[in-house]
Design an enzyme around this catalytic site. Structure first.
Site, PDB file in Angstrom:
ATOM      1  N   ASP A 400       1.277  -1.114   0.270  1.00  0.00           N
ATOM      2  CA  ASP A 400       0.023   0.096   0.064  1.00  0.00           C
ATOM      3  C   ASP A 400       0.646   1.359  -0.122  1.00  0.00           C
ATOM      4  OD1 ASP A 400      -2.726   1.101   0.183  1.00  0.00           O
ATOM      5  OD2 ASP A 400      -1.586   2.394   1.886  1.00  0.00           O
ATOM      6  N   GLU A 453       0.184  -0.561  -5.217  1.00  0.00           N
ATOM      7  CA  GLU A 453      -0.533   0.333  -5.733  1.00  0.00           C
ATOM      8  C   GLU A 453       0.374   1.893  -5.536  1.00  0.00           C
ATOM      9  OE1 GLU A 453      -4.063   2.955  -2.983  1.00  0.00           O
ATOM     10  OE2 GLU A 453      -2.561   2.528  -2.469  1.00  0.00           O
TER      11      GLU A 453
END
Length: 797
Positions: A400, A453
């Site tokens: 993330d 991401e």
């Protein structure tokens, strides 16, 4: 206060009054008397110790014994209870000098096997070892229910300049709650949970829990072997992103979430039915605040307590694997929360984070940023990634907020950040960390996936480190997602002015190994559900548009990822504390969308050769990218040696194109394998009666073409079936039309494709003949009108 309690407590050779012997000391809570029991003597021999301080400090001199011997302490408690146990200060360290050297170097890849708490046998005695890194502390003690949370009774031993503190507590068992009591260099007494803990109790206490990880028998050997042998870049990959706590609730049991084991059974069966290859969970590492969804974690090695114990988590992963489904988990090495019980200022100093807020504070989320330049911190994070694969057989991690790691000036104004040593904005230490963790994951666990991401244009995110890249396997295609959603939010009448948003992403499609994604980020914080973003009027047209979008997504190059609930077009924005709107599946607009996603996965899975070129530019060709006036795009998806060949036509206005001519690369029959406007999906039923025949008529700069019925707000997918057959007479036939009565007040207008050449079939004069009975239609003829189960169709012929 003593940094070496083992040098004071326990048994030591001494000379007292000119006599050699041993001195034994113990500091015990609520004890009236204490004796040393010699375990080598037969019959048993005891040596009494004298209470020399009322707090519980005992000491005794054993004359004539010069070598330390195995012993237990025999005590009488204040209530008269007699207990006998091994002395924690009678054991040598559980860590070697080599362990500490590699830890400080950041090169012990499996550091989690050394630090933290571990149920083990040491010197033939069962107990629990503890080790924690706190170089700024003056004293560290293990506290828990076993010592009434009193740090005086189990102080740890400092392992010198390594900054590590260690102790072995015999007799302690799995399930014991504990924390570390740290006396800081600033003379403050603080309580901290174990950074390497395996399990935690719920808030507000958040204590670490000693846990024995044994007991689960894995049954996923075949999956692990197949995973290692698979080149995922050339295999079909579709991810079902899910938040475990809100996927489904048990209303009759207090509206609780599913457990890990229940999730394996229920979600596993559901995901398998839909045809997804993997489930991707939002973070399941321990976190205190529900509203963070797991993205502000405090237990980097522990599955969250919310859905079961670590063995339950193992059973869930194992259950998915035995159903042929991979398990990916979101992992957050970019930042951590400020909770006082966790990593923040762990030993009274900025240990895991930077001291300077220009480097150590994340301004967007109010969290702290890891100091990637510190070897021990880097080793902690590398170990976390590897532990999920090692202990829990996870198939990969979606990392993330990578963009926030890559840039020192991420979300900062001028003067709020510190340049790197070269004067640039790149976070060199974070980049090196990402390269290292990706290399090690692939080295130790072949076939596992590392997914980024990353929302910027940073180059080489998914290139191998050997080629100068970061080493991720895939990167979320945030640009495609943004442009595509922005286009579909427009009213259909205005889409013609934004046609470039459909075609522009192809210019950078092959610069990275992309996953086309609609994630949880698109359906939270007031953004609304995907179906409500569709610019069409009314839920039925929004559903038709969403299905057309999904078909575009699945046939677009790259891998696929879709957030839970969006597969049926949930109308409410996602909420972490509420279940999905499963009741909507009683309506065809939603159930039809779900079935379309299932059937798209079926096509994708049944054509692995097309997936071989998911990441290869040879697998895609535009047929016509310039028909913006009609909001239509057409393109080809092919596999190696052009087998298979799919032709995709998308019409993003509500106007049906009944005589749309599409250029094709080969003559012959093109089977209509999916039409998102099929009646069984909730569409109008307008279609091509199973397929079209391409003839030798140049169109769209191609040698062949076919007349096609292109419904409004629909994507139609054709697969080349066979070359044109030699027959006595070859004629251009008008496309077949199946119309379904509509309940709306007025049907949409039917127009010819503006600006496109249309060729009507020539009519031949024939003598009138008596009407013949209608031929019974085959499944191939009628499936587009209502394909009851696409999964039964043979797409490989």
């Amino acid at each position: 206060m003593h940094s070496q309690p083992h040098a004071v407590l326990g048994m030591h050779p001494v000379t007292k009054g000119g006599k050699k012997g041993l001195v034994a000391r113990a500091f015990l809570e609520n004890v009236r008397s204490c004796e040393v029991v010699d375990l080598t003597s037969d019959p048993e021999r005891r040596y009494p110790l004298k209470l020399i301080h009322p707090a519980g400090f005992f000491e005794g001199f054993i004359e004539g014994r010069t070598e330390v011997f195995p012993y237990r302490l025999r005590v009488a408690r204040g209530n008269g209870e007699i207990r006998q146990f091994y002395d924690p200060y009678g054991f040598l360290p559980t860590l070697s000098e080599q362990d500490l050297y590699l830890f400080n170097e950041g090169n012990d890849h499996f550091v989690y096997r050394k630090l933290g708490s571990h149920v083990r046998e040491h010197w033939g005695v069962k107990g629990v070892s503890f080790a924690v890194w706190a170089p700024g502390a003056r004293r560290v003690s293990v506290v828990g229910e076993f010592n009434r949370w009193d740090g005086r009774y189990h102080p740890m031993r400092s392992m010198g300049g390594s900054g590590v503190w260690e102790i072995f507590i015999p007799g302690l068992e799995s399930g014991a709650k504990y924390k570390y009591e740290i006396y800081t260099g600033g003379s403050k007494l603080i309580l901290k949970t174990d950074p390497y803990a395996l399990y935690f109790e719920p808030p507000p206490h958040n204590a670490s829990i000693v846990w024995d990880l044994s007991g689960h028998t894995w049954g996923d050997d075949e999956w692990i072997k197949r995973r290692a042998a698979t080149d995922w870049g050339k295999a079909p990959l579709s991810f079902y992103e899910a938040h475990l706590g809100s996927w489904k609730k048990i209303a009759q049991d207090g509206n609780r979430a599913l457990t890990y084991r229940e999730t394996a059974a229920e979600m596993g069966a559901y995901v398998k039915e839909l045809g997804f290859t993997h489930v991707e969970f939002m973070p399941l590492a321990e976190y205190p605040f529900e509203g963070s969804w797991g993205y502000q974690g405090t237990g980097f090695y522990a599955p969250t307590h919310r859905y079961g114990c670590p063995q339950d988590f193992m059973a869930m992963v194992d259950g998915f694997h035995q159903q042929g489904i991979g398990v990916i988990m979101d992992w957050v090495p970019a930042h951590f929360p400020r909770d006082a019980f966790a990593l923040a200022e762990f030993d009274g100093t900025h240990l895991y984070e930077h001291a300077d807020p220009k480097q150590g504070e994340h301004q967007d989320w109010g969290t702290l940023i890891f100091n990637y330049g510190r070897h021990e911190v880097r080793g902690f994070l590398v170990g976390s990634a590897l532990a999920w694969m090692d202990r829990y057989h996870i198939d990969g991690l979606r990392v993330d907020a990578v963009a926030s790691m890559l840039y020192l000036d991420y979300s900062r104004k001028e003067g709020e950040w510190i340049p790197n040593k070269y004067g640039g904005r790149e976070n060199i230490e974070a980049i090196e960390f990402l390269r290292k963790v990706n290399n090690l994951v692939h080295q130790y666990y072949p076939g596992t996936l590392m997914i980024a991401e990353e929302s910027t244009a940073f180059g080489g995110v998914s290139k191998p480190t050997s080629e100068g890249g970061l080493g991720f396997d895939f990167k979320w295609n945030m640009g495609w997602m943004h442009d595509t959603l922005e286009y579909f939010q427009k009213d259909p009448i205005h889409r013609r002015h934004h046609h470039n948003q459909l075609t522009f992403p192809m210019l950078y499609q092959y610069t990275e190994r992309f996953i086309s994604v609609f994630s949880h980020d698109e359906v939270v914080h007031g953004k609304g559900a995907l179906i409500l973003k569709m610019g069409s009027w009314g839920m039925t047209d929004k559903s038709r548009t969403l299905r057309a979008l999904y078909a575009l997504m699945w046939l677009w190059p790259g891998k696929k990822c879709l957030f839970m609930g969006q597969e049926w077009g949930q109308s409410a924005e996602w909420k972490y504390d509420a279940p999905l709107e499963w009741h909507l599946l009683q309506f065809i607009d939603h159930e039809g969308t779900r079935l379309a996603v299932r059937d798209l996965n079926k096509i994708y899975q049944s054509e692995p050769r097309m997936a071989e070129w998911d990441l290869d530019g040879r697998g895609f060709e535009w047929i016509n990218a310039h028909d913006g006036e009609n909001s239509v795009i057409t393109f080809l998806r092919v596999g190696p040696e052009w087998e298979p060949i799919f032709a995709v036509a998308c019409n993003f206005t509500p106007v049906p194109r009944l005589d749309f001519r599409m250029g094709l690369p080969r003559a012959g029959r093109w089977q209509e394998v999916l039409n998102t406007d099929a009646s069984c999906y909730g569409g109008t039923g307008l279609g091509n009666l199973g397929g079209v025949v391409a003839e030798a008529m140049p169109w769209d700069h191609r040698e062949f073409s076919a007349p096609v019925v292109l419904p409004g707000l629909a994507t139609v997918i054709f697969k080349w079936e066979q070359p044109a057959r030699a027959v006595k007479e070859v004629k251009a036939t008008a496309p077949a039309i199946v119309e379904k009565p509509t309940t709306s007040a007025s049907a949409p207008p039917v127009e010819k494709s503006a600006g496109r050449k249309s060729v009507a079939p020539k009519k031949e004069k024939t003598a009138e003949k008596p009407a013949k009975p209608k031929k019974k239609m085959t499944l191939l003829d009628v499936w587009q009108s209502c394909p009851e189960d696409l999964t039964k169709l043979d797409l490989t012929r």
